[in-house]
Design a protein around this motif. Structure first.
Motif, mmCIF file in Angstrom:
data_model
loop_
_atom_site.group_PDB
_atom_site.id
_atom_site.type_symbol
_atom_site.label_atom_id
_atom_site.label_comp_id
_atom_site.label_asym_id
_atom_site.label_seq_id
_atom_site.Cartn_x
_atom_site.Cartn_y
_atom_site.Cartn_z
ATOM 1 N N LEU A 278 0.833 -1.199 0.000
ATOM 2 C CA LEU A 278 0.000 0.000 0.000
ATOM 3 C C LEU A 278 0.869 1.250 0.000
ATOM 4 C CD1 LEU A 278 -2.732 -1.036 2.577
ATOM 5 C CD2 LEU A 278 -3.024 -0.756 0.109
ATOM 6 N N SER A 279 0.269 2.352 -0.421
ATOM 7 C CA SER A 279 0.958 3.640 -0.401
ATOM 8 C C SER A 279 1.374 3.996 1.025
ATOM 9 C CB SER A 279 0.036 4.723 -0.978
ATOM 10 O OG SER A 279 -1.195 4.754 -0.268
ATOM 11 N N GLU A 280 2.296 4.935 1.134
ATOM 12 C CA GLU A 280 2.771 5.387 2.442
ATOM 13 C C GLU A 280 1.618 5.987 3.250
ATOM 14 O OE1 GLU A 280 5.957 5.201 3.696
ATOM 15 O OE2 GLU A 280 6.420 3.992 1.922
ATOM 16 N N ILE A 281 1.705 5.907 4.564
ATOM 17 C CA ILE A 281 0.705 6.509 5.438
ATOM 18 C C ILE A 281 0.729 8.024 5.239
ATOM 19 C CG2 ILE A 281 0.121 6.953 7.860
ATOM 20 C CD1 ILE A 281 0.966 4.079 8.440
ATOM 21 N N THR A 282 -0.446 8.607 5.053
ATOM 22 C CA THR A 282 -0.543 10.038 4.776
ATOM 23 C C THR A 282 -0.600 10.855 6.062
ATOM 24 O OG1 THR A 282 -2.964 10.077 4.763
ATOM 25 C CG2 THR A 282 -1.868 9.547 2.665
ATOM 26 N N GLU A 283 -0.405 12.144 5.921
ATOM 27 C CA GLU A 283 -0.506 13.051 7.059
ATOM 28 C C GLU A 283 -1.906 13.001 7.663
ATOM 29 O OE1 GLU A 283 -0.227 17.825 7.761
ATOM 30 O OE2 GLU A 283 1.276 16.919 6.445
ATOM 31 N N ARG A 284 -2.917 12.903 6.802
ATOM 32 C CA ARG A 284 -4.304 12.810 7.297
ATOM 33 C C ARG A 284 -4.509 11.547 8.121
ATOM 34 N NH1 ARG A 284 -8.450 16.224 4.760
ATOM 35 N NH2 ARG A 284 -7.342 17.643 3.399
ATOM 36 N N GLU A 285 -3.919 10.445 7.668
ATOM 37 C CA GLU A 285 -4.027 9.209 8.444
ATOM 38 C C GLU A 285 -3.328 9.364 9.790
ATOM 39 O OE1 GLU A 285 -4.171 5.269 5.902
ATOM 40 O OE2 GLU A 285 -2.614 6.617 5.110
ATOM 41 N N GLU A 286 -2.173 9.994 9.806
ATOM 42 C CA GLU A 286 -1.466 10.221 11.069
ATOM 43 C C GLU A 286 -2.314 11.068 12.020
ATOM 44 O OE1 GLU A 286 2.290 11.876 9.867
ATOM 45 O OE2 GLU A 286 3.158 9.889 9.522
ATOM 46 N N ASN B 20 -0.381 4.947 12.154
ATOM 47 C CA ASN B 20 1.060 5.184 12.094
ATOM 48 C C ASN B 20 1.768 3.964 11.536
ATOM 49 O OD1 ASN B 20 2.089 3.436 14.329
ATOM 50 N ND2 ASN B 20 0.755 4.760 15.551
ATOM 51 N N SER B 21 3.000 4.158 11.143
ATOM 52 C CA SER B 21 3.759 3.093 10.491
ATOM 53 C C SER B 21 4.122 1.956 11.448
ATOM 54 C CB SER B 21 5.016 3.663 9.830
ATOM 55 O OG SER B 21 5.799 4.334 10.789
ATOM 56 N N ASP B 22 3.978 2.171 12.764
ATOM 57 C CA ASP B 22 4.213 1.089 13.720
ATOM 58 C C ASP B 22 3.106 0.038 13.669
ATOM 59 O OD1 ASP B 22 6.543 2.294 14.608
ATOM 60 O OD2 ASP B 22 5.547 3.318 16.264
ATOM 61 N N HIS B 23 1.937 0.440 13.173
ATOM 62 C CA HIS B 23 0.786 -0.464 13.053
ATOM 63 C C HIS B 23 0.180 -0.316 11.657
ATOM 64 C CE1 HIS B 23 0.936 -1.407 17.294
ATOM 65 N NE2 HIS B 23 1.098 -0.124 17.525
ATOM 66 N N PRO B 24 0.910 -0.762 10.622
ATOM 67 C CA PRO B 24 0.443 -0.567 9.242
ATOM 68 C C PRO B 24 -0.754 -1.422 8.864
ATOM 69 C CG PRO B 24 2.385 -1.939 9.258
ATOM 70 C CD PRO B 24 2.174 -1.469 10.678
ATOM 71 N N GLU B 25 -1.213 -2.266 9.795
ATOM 72 C CA GLU B 25 -2.359 -3.124 9.471
ATOM 73 C C GLU B 25 -3.687 -2.378 9.550
ATOM 74 O OE1 GLU B 25 -1.577 -3.848 13.901
ATOM 75 O OE2 GLU B 25 -0.382 -3.458 12.140
ATOM 76 N N TYR B 26 -3.688 -1.154 10.062
ATOM 77 C CA TYR B 26 -4.906 -0.342 10.090
ATOM 78 C C TYR B 26 -4.687 0.892 9.239
ATOM 79 C CZ TYR B 26 -6.547 -3.362 13.775
ATOM 80 O OH TYR B 26 -6.951 -4.465 14.478
ATOM 81 N N ARG B 27 -5.567 1.068 8.236
ATOM 82 C CA ARG B 27 -5.438 2.188 7.310
ATOM 83 C C ARG B 27 -6.815 2.780 7.014
ATOM 84 N NH1 ARG B 27 -0.763 2.238 4.127
ATOM 85 N NH2 ARG B 27 -1.501 4.360 3.690
ATOM 86 N N LEU B 28 -6.811 3.991 6.489
ATOM 87 C CA LEU B 28 -8.049 4.609 6.010
ATOM 88 C C LEU B 28 -8.189 4.284 4.531
ATOM 89 C CD1 LEU B 28 -7.946 8.142 7.697
ATOM 90 C CD2 LEU B 28 -9.086 6.059 8.490
ATOM 91 N N GLY B 29 -9.317 3.710 4.173
ATOM 92 C CA GLY B 29 -9.546 3.313 2.785
ATOM 93 C C GLY B 29 -9.530 4.476 1.809
ATOM 94 N N CYS B 30 -9.863 5.669 2.291
ATOM 95 C CA CYS B 30 -9.892 6.842 1.406
ATOM 96 C C CYS B 30 -8.508 7.438 1.178
ATOM 97 C CB CYS B 30 -10.826 7.918 1.956
ATOM 98 S SG CYS B 30 -10.231 8.730 3.466
ATOM 99 N N GLN B 31 -7.513 6.969 1.916
ATOM 100 C CA GLN B 31 -6.182 7.556 1.839
ATOM 101 C C GLN B 31 -5.120 6.625 1.261
ATOM 102 O OE1 GLN B 31 -5.455 10.958 2.826
ATOM 103 N NE2 GLN B 31 -7.664 10.861 2.530
#
Length: 107
Positions: A69-77, A82-93
């Motif tokens: 997946l793409s890098e974690i975005t500022e909005r996701e942060e 965060n990158s310590d738990h990449p298993e949870y992401r926002l589908g819109c980001q």
């Protein structure tokens, strides 16, 4: 299923799971978010903020392929991802970038 207009180049396969059902979507292009892929394929993914990364209703749990997946975005942060738990992401980001992804829609 196919990712339609936004996702027709054959780059990645995204498997989306919701309510015990799995849908495999092939040919996902890297500029389409998981939210866009879901919507184009008739998969209900909540997005109370309109897909702007200002809520967590489109959160997904990544079972496989977090590295694709793409890098974690500022909005996701800002929403607690965060990158310590990449298993949870926002589908819109996030978008599939380098390979296959298997996600579960949380809501």
């Amino acid at each position: 299923m196919n990712c339609g207009d936004k996702c027709g180049c054959g780059e990645s396969t995204v498997t989306m799971k919701k309510d015990g059902k799995a849908v495999k979507i092939e040919g996902c292009k890297s500029d389409a978010t998981l939210l866009e892929i879901a919507m184009e394929n008739g998969i209900q993914m909540d997005h109370a903020c309109g897909g702007n990364g200002a809520c967590t209703t489109c959160m997904v749990k990544v079972h496989e392929g977090a590295e694709n997946l793409s890098e974690i975005t500022e909005r996701e942060e800002m929403m607690g991802m965060n990158s310590d738990h990449p298993e949870y992401r926002l589908g819109c980001q996030c978008s599939p970038k380098n390979g296959d992804v298997d996600v579960e829609l949380m809501y």
